[in-house]
Design a protein around this motif. Structure first.
Motif, mmCIF file in Angstrom:
data_model
loop_
_atom_site.group_PDB
_atom_site.id
_atom_site.type_symbol
_atom_site.label_atom_id
_atom_site.label_comp_id
_atom_site.label_asym_id
_atom_site.label_seq_id
_atom_site.Cartn_x
_atom_site.Cartn_y
_atom_site.Cartn_z
ATOM 1 N N ILE A 1 0.845 -1.178 0.000
ATOM 2 C CA ILE A 1 0.000 0.000 0.000
ATOM 3 C C ILE A 1 0.887 1.235 0.000
ATOM 4 C CG2 ILE A 1 -1.847 -1.113 1.308
ATOM 5 C CD1 ILE A 1 -0.842 0.426 3.745
ATOM 6 N N SER B 1 -3.942 -3.386 2.515
ATOM 7 C CA SER B 1 -4.478 -2.499 1.501
ATOM 8 C C SER B 1 -5.934 -2.235 1.797
ATOM 9 C CB SER B 1 -4.329 -3.122 0.110
ATOM 10 O OG SER B 1 -2.977 -3.235 -0.238
ATOM 11 N N ALA C 1 -1.941 3.933 -5.932
ATOM 12 C CA ALA C 1 -1.208 2.878 -5.233
ATOM 13 C C ALA C 1 0.031 2.458 -6.013
ATOM 14 C CB ALA C 1 -2.112 1.667 -5.013
#
Length: 385
Positions: free
Chosen positions: A16, A37, A243
């Protein structure tokens, strides 16, 4: 196929974008960090589209009970003919499950889900327009084939698109939607006739077919197919535009390359002493689930209620009122109380439920105890469900 499924469940967690400063004092924007995440909108949408297949599974399981009286009265089926109609679903599911892994690997996870829905829609329409037992059986068999495919590809797809920290929760939605599908079908069966109920069964099939083009393919399947750029694009959509996916993409690529270098495992590889305990536990749990009497009771719950002297409609509504909350509770407790206690509790409940159903029929022949039969039938079916 077996080895691939096991190894995929052991992949390391994804990355993440860190939301807090790192230990070296950097701001954290764009900094890669191992951890959990968050669920993006694309991930949630993809899961919802996938579990439409789980809902289809549930509607197929729950259909035969509320439809029994209507089909037998309108088409003049005998009890043996209707029993064949109800049971042939499991034969179709077995056929679909046998080829599910190969189909999912050949045409992809999305393709396999769409392919299975074709069988389901064809089966539901055959039931809707059936005039005799042959068309009913053909439709039920076709639904079973699609159901067998969905039972494999839906949880595999969800597991492959979700990050490790969310995988457990997301995959339990599959079982929850099966429960919702069967419960809502029981409820609708008290309100509409069997043809309309079968037509309603096509709705989640159509929703999934329409939604599949809008969700990404499994990045792991794309990587195994050698489509690296498509794999990264799909992974980026699932994790969010901001991301950083470089390390997770590299892990998927390394895993896929390693898998291609390994010789493919065969079914005979399972029968080694090293895997004896795992094989006995895994197969034993499946045997417990299938031979525990649950399917027989769920398929013919309305007839059981009526035979025991209880209202089939009231019993079906009671099943809905109990089944969904209990499945939701099991989903919540899955990662809190552990799998083994839940398995023991559910196995004990199933055993007690089957015992109560048997007692309810035994009491019908005993003077003075006959009034207790409907109560035991209701308690037994509710415990099993």
């Amino acid at each position: 196929m077996v080895k691939e499924s096991i190894e995929e469940g052991q992949l390391s967690s994804p990355l993440i974008v860190a939301d807090k400063p790192c230990e070296n004092g950097c701001s954290g924007d764009g900094h890669e960090e191992m951890g959990g995440s968050s669920a993006t909108s694309v991930l949630v949408l993809s899961t919802l589209i996938a579990v439409c297949g789980s809902y289809v599974f549930g509607t197929a399981v729950g259909y035969s009970s509320p439809a029994e009286s209507g089909i037998m009265d309108e088409l003049g089926l005998s009890l043996a003919e209707y029993s064949l109609f109800g049971s042939i679903l499991t034969i179709g599911a077995m056929l679909g499950a046998i080829v599910s892994g190969r189909i999912a690997d050949l045409i992809g996870r999305r393709g396999a889900m769409g392919f299975s829905e074709v069988f389901c829609i064809m089966g539901w329409l055959a039931v809707v327009f059936s005039k005799d037992a042959w068309w009913l059986d053909f439709g039920r068999l076709s639904i079973g084939c699609g159901m067998g495919l969905l039972s494999y590809v839906v949880p595999v797809y969800i597991a492959e698109i979700t990050p490790k920290n969310l995988r457990g929760g997301f995959t339990t939605v599959h079982q929850l939607m099966i429960c919702c599908g069967s419960s809502i079908t029981f409820l609708l069966g008290t309100l509409v006739n069997w043809r309309i109920l079968a037509l309603i069964g096509t709705i989640p099939c159509l929703i999934q077919i329409v939604g599949l083009p809008f969700i990404p393919e499994s990045p792991r399947w794309l990587a195994r197919s050698g489509r690296w750029q498509d794999c990264e694009d799909a992974l980026q959509r699932l994790r969010g535009e901001g991301a950083i996916i470089s390390q997770e993409a590299a892990e998927i690529k390394d895993y896929s390359e390693t898998l291609q270098r390994l010789s493919e495992a065969t079914i005979l590889d399972l029968f080694q002493w090293t895997y004896a305990r795992s094989l006995i536990v895994g197969v034993g749990l499946m045997v417990l689930q299938q031979f525990g009497g649950v399917n027989a009771i769920v398929f013919y719950a309305s007839a059981i209620f009526v035979s025991a002297g209880f209202s089939g409609r009231v019993g079906s509504i009671a099943m809905v009122a109990v089944q969904i909350p209990m499945t939701t509770l099991g989903t919540i407790l899955m990662d809190k109380s552990g799998r083994r206690p839940l398995l023991l509790a559910s196995a004990a409940g199933t055993c007690l439920g089957c015992f109560f159903v048997g007692i309810s029929f035994l009491l019908q022949g005993l003077q003075g105890w006959k009034e207790l039969g409907p109560i035991f039938a209701l308690l037994g079916v509710l415990k099993v469900c």
